[in-house]
Structure formats: structure tokens, C-alpha cells
Design a protein around this motif. Structure first.
Motif, short mmCIF file in Angstrom:
data_model
loop_
_atom_site.label_atom_id
_atom_site.label_comp_id
_atom_site.label_asym_id
_atom_site.label_seq_id
_atom_site.Cartn_x
_atom_site.Cartn_y
_atom_site.Cartn_z
N PRO A 194 -9.90 -7.78 9.32
CA PRO A 194 -9.60 -7.40 7.94
C PRO A 194 -10.85 -7.07 7.14
CG PRO A 194 -8.62 -9.54 8.50
CD PRO A 194 -9.52 -9.15 9.62
N ALA A 195 -12.00 -7.61 7.55
CA ALA A 195 -13.22 -7.38 6.80
C ALA A 195 -13.81 -6.00 7.09
CB ALA A 195 -14.26 -8.45 7.14
N ALA A 196 -13.44 -5.43 8.25
CA ALA A 196 -14.01 -4.14 8.62
C ALA A 196 -13.40 -3.04 7.76
CB ALA A 196 -13.73 -3.85 10.09
N ALA A 197 -14.20 -2.03 7.44
CA ALA A 197 -13.70 -0.88 6.68
C ALA A 197 -12.64 -0.18 7.52
CB ALA A 197 -14.84 0.08 6.37
N PRO A 198 -11.58 0.32 6.90
CA PRO A 198 -10.57 1.01 7.68
C PRO A 198 -11.18 2.22 8.38
CG PRO A 198 -10.13 1.22 5.31
CD PRO A 198 -11.28 0.28 5.47
N ALA A 199 -10.82 2.40 9.64
CA ALA A 199 -11.41 3.47 10.42
C ALA A 199 -10.97 4.83 9.88
CB ALA A 199 -10.99 3.33 11.87
N LEU A 200 -9.78 4.84 9.30
CA LEU A 200 -9.18 6.10 8.90
C LEU A 200 -8.59 5.90 7.51
CD1 LEU A 200 -8.90 8.71 10.49
CD2 LEU A 200 -6.72 7.88 11.36
N VAL A 201 -9.04 6.70 6.54
CA VAL A 201 -8.46 6.62 5.20
C VAL A 201 -7.53 7.82 5.04
CG1 VAL A 201 -8.93 6.65 2.73
CG2 VAL A 201 -10.46 5.41 4.27
N THR A 202 -6.29 7.54 4.65
CA THR A 202 -5.30 8.61 4.53
C THR A 202 -4.85 8.71 3.07
OG1 THR A 202 -3.59 7.00 5.13
CG2 THR A 202 -4.42 8.40 6.88
N THR A 203 -4.76 9.93 2.58
CA THR A 203 -4.34 10.17 1.19
C THR A 203 -3.29 11.27 1.19
OG1 THR A 203 -6.11 11.79 0.91
CG2 THR A 203 -6.60 9.53 0.25
N LYS A 204 -2.52 11.35 0.10
CA LYS A 204 -1.50 12.41 0.06
C LYS A 204 -1.34 12.98 -1.33
CE LYS A 204 2.16 8.95 -0.27
NZ LYS A 204 3.45 8.44 0.20
N ILE A 205 -0.94 14.24 -1.35
CA ILE A 205 -0.63 14.96 -2.58
C ILE A 205 0.73 15.60 -2.39
CG2 ILE A 205 -1.23 17.05 -3.91
CD1 ILE A 205 -4.19 16.31 -3.50
N LEU A 206 1.56 15.57 -3.42
CA LEU A 206 2.88 16.20 -3.36
C LEU A 206 2.80 17.62 -3.91
CD1 LEU A 206 3.62 13.22 -3.03
CD2 LEU A 206 5.55 13.62 -4.54
N ILE A 207 3.51 18.52 -3.27
CA ILE A 207 3.62 19.89 -3.77
C ILE A 207 5.09 20.08 -4.13
CG2 ILE A 207 3.15 22.33 -3.31
CD1 ILE A 207 0.66 20.59 -2.93
#
Lengths: 209, 125
Positions: free
Chosen positions: A8-21
Motif C-alpha cells: 500500500p505504501a508503493a506509488a500506484p504503478a498505473l494512474v487512470t483518469t477519465k473524462i466524459l464526452i
């Protein structure tokens, strides 16, 4: 290879974000997702009610109660650990429940508008206002459509002061990109007033109010 | 998009097995749901008695060998979202996959740090 237990202390390997159209039918949502991102197939099973646009052929299938719906979904790889997803909001009323899931945790939304059919944008604007999700209005300038001033469009749509209105051509990657940039600048200024840019955000963005 | 090798009819023919059948009638996974952009990963545990798993389970498990967002997994395995979620729930129950911790609590808007990173990434496109 063996995977280490997640730390849990490690930075997430993959950051995911989203935008709605979002926006009315035929306003260019699919075109925008396709012009700026790598489009991917996403199918979702939904309850089948009345007639729908994407309903499969039901002949020979008795008591069919679900249908597969294809959603517009695109991915922009921003770096090896940062991904931005674009989700086109489903158009039909019976998919409103999908919007809640799409909106949860989203950066914000782009409401595409067509000046010939502005009313098509009202449901999306109402939804994002009620939900408190920041959005920009991007007026897709179709060939032959009258050019209106963003200020006039903001009045016609009865937008809250500060909601950016941009003119765009979603067939062009650069233009779609500018819309996304304007949205993120708007969200940053919305959540962190100190970061507000001195000049209007992005190419052609005109703050209203 | 190359078709999955498991598919013996093309996509236009429609699914051979109704999605409902692949999940044995279930429409939701047990426990917490799987956010569209949550990142899942195989734990490296080996599935014990393979007969307990459907080909779809194993296909999904193979799809998570590296960390993968749920939406990409859905696109990769060419199964409907609801089916993938139910089967991911089964795999999680068996300790075969895990949801990786996200930068923000589920449902929260990304913080300014991530937003700025997205902004500079978009500008550099």
C-alpha cells in the motif's frame, strides 16, 4: 515471474483518469473520441426494454431480456504510468444509470453542442450541474452551421457564470485536444482558485459571465 | 483489433453463448464492484483445479498478467462488461487477482498533482 504482494505504501504503478464526452445524438461524440484517442471496443450488457438503436436481432431467441450495447470508449496514453480514458455517454434515456458510474471519479465532462439543435445539450448540462461535475461546452462547428459568439451560446444554454464555452471542430485532433486542455484548466481553477490562469483557458475558450 | 483465438464465429454472428450463461445467471460480482478504470492484476497464484474455471475465467486471468484497467481488459477479452465483472469477482474470491490501490479513493476526482500531469501530457501530444 512472481508478483510481489501489493504494497500500500508503493506509488500506484498505473494512474487512470477519465473524462466524459456528452451531448445530443449526432453531435460528434464518437468523432471526438476517435480523433484524439485510440478507440477501443467496449460492450456492456444492459436490460432490454423497448426498442433501442443497438438492439440485436432477437429472432429465434425467446424471452431475451438483455441487449449488448457498444459504448464509445477511447484511451490516451499520456505516459508509461498515466492513462486518460474518454467515455462517450450513451444517448438513450434508458442508459441514464450508466452516467452515474461514468461520472464517479471523472475529471470532468465535455458537453458537445450543435447550434442548430441546442436543446440536445440540455439533459447533459442539467445532469452535470446537479451532480456538481465540472464541464465545458464545446460547440462543434459543422459545415454550414451559423457561427455564433460563445457569449450568446452561454446565454442560450443558461450556463452558470464561469463555465467555458469553446468553438471547436472535433474532426481535428488538435481542436479536440484543445477542448480537453480547456476542461482540465477549468477543473484546476475550479478546485484550486490560486491556480487560475490569468488569460482565458485554451485556444478559443471564452469564460462566460 | 485482432479477434480472440477462442472465437469460432465472427463478431457479426453475435455471441454463441448468452452472457447470462457464462456467469451462471449472476449479474453482479460478490463483494465490491470493479470500477471501470480500476487497475486489476493477477496475484501470481495458480488456479488449482482448472475444471472449476470456465475458459472465460482463464482468458480473463491471462489478461491480468500485467496490471490492466478493467475497461481495457473488457476490450481485450471481447466479453461484455457485466460478464467480466462477475468473473473477476470469482477470481478475486479465489485470491487469483487483486485490485491495485488507486491514487484517489474510488469515486473521487483526481487531485491537482494528477490533473497537472494530465494537462502537460495532453499538451505534449
Amino acid at each position: 515471474m512472481a508478483f510481489a504482494p501489493s504494497d500500500p505504501a508503493a506509488a500506484p504503478a498505473l494512474v487512470t483518469t477519465k473524462i466524459l464526452i456528452a451531448g445530443g445524438f449526432g453531435v460528434g461524440k464518437t468523432t471526438m473520441v476517435g480523433s484524439v484517442s485510440e478507440i477501443r471496443p467496449l460492450h456492456t450488457e444492459e436490460p432490454l426494454t423497448d426498442r433501442g438503436v443497438h438492439v440485436d436481432d432477437t429472432s429465434g431467441v425467446q424471452a431475451k431480456t438483455t441487449t449488448t450495447v457498444a459504448m464509445d470508449f477511447g484511451r490516451i496514453t499520456l505516459s508509461d504510468h498515466l492513462l486518460l480514458y474518454l467515455f462517450g455517454t450513451p444517448g438513450q434515456d434508458r442508459f441514464w444509470f450508466m452516467w452515474d458510474e461514468l461520472a464517479a471519479g471523472a475529471i470532468g465532462a465535455v458537453v458537445l453542442a450543435d447550434t442548430r439543435r441546442l436543446t440536445g445539450s440540455f439533459p447533459a448540462i442539467d445532469y452535470f450541474e446537479r451532480r456538481g461535475l465540472p464541464f465545458v461546452v464545446a460547440v462543434n462547428c459543422f459545415d454550414g452551421a451559423d457561427r455564433h459568439r460563445p457569449e450568446d451560446i452561454a446565454i442560450a444554454l443558461d450556463l452558470d457564470p464561469g463555465v467555458p464555452v469553446l468553438l471547436c471542430d472535433v474532426r481535428r485532433r488538435e481542436s479536440s485536444k484543445e477542448v480537453l486542455v480547456a476542461l482540465i484548466e477549468h477543473v484546476l481553477s475550479w478546485t484550486d482558485p490560486a491556480a487560475q490562469p490569468a488569460a482565458p483557458a485554451g485556444g478559443g475558450a471564452v469564460p462566460t459571465g | 483489433m485482432s479477434p480472440s483465438p477462442e472465437r469460432w464465429l465472427d463478431r457479426d454472428a453475435g455471441p454463441v453463448v448468452r452472457p447470462y450463461a457464462m456467469t451462471r445467471g449472476r449479474t453482479r460480482p460478490r463483494g465490491a464492484g470493479f470500477e471501470l478504470i480500476a487497475v486489476v492484476k493477477a496475484t501470481g497464484e495458480q488456479p488449482g483445479d482448472r475444471l472449476r474455471y470456465s475458459p472465460e475465467h482463464l482468458r480473463i486471468l491471462r489478461g491480468c498478467e500485467r496490471p490492466v484497467p478493467v475497461v481495457d481488459l473488457v476490450a481485450d477479452v471481447a466479453l461484455p462488461l457485466g460478464v467480466v465483472r462477475v468473473l473477476l469477482g470469482d477470481l478475486r474470491d479465489e485470491g487469483l487477482i487483486t485490485v491495485l490501490p488507486a491514487a484517489e479513493p474510488a469515486g473521487d476526482r483526481p487531485g491537482p498533482g494528477v490533473l497537472r500531469e494530465v494537462l502537460s501530457g495532453l499538451r505534449a501530444l
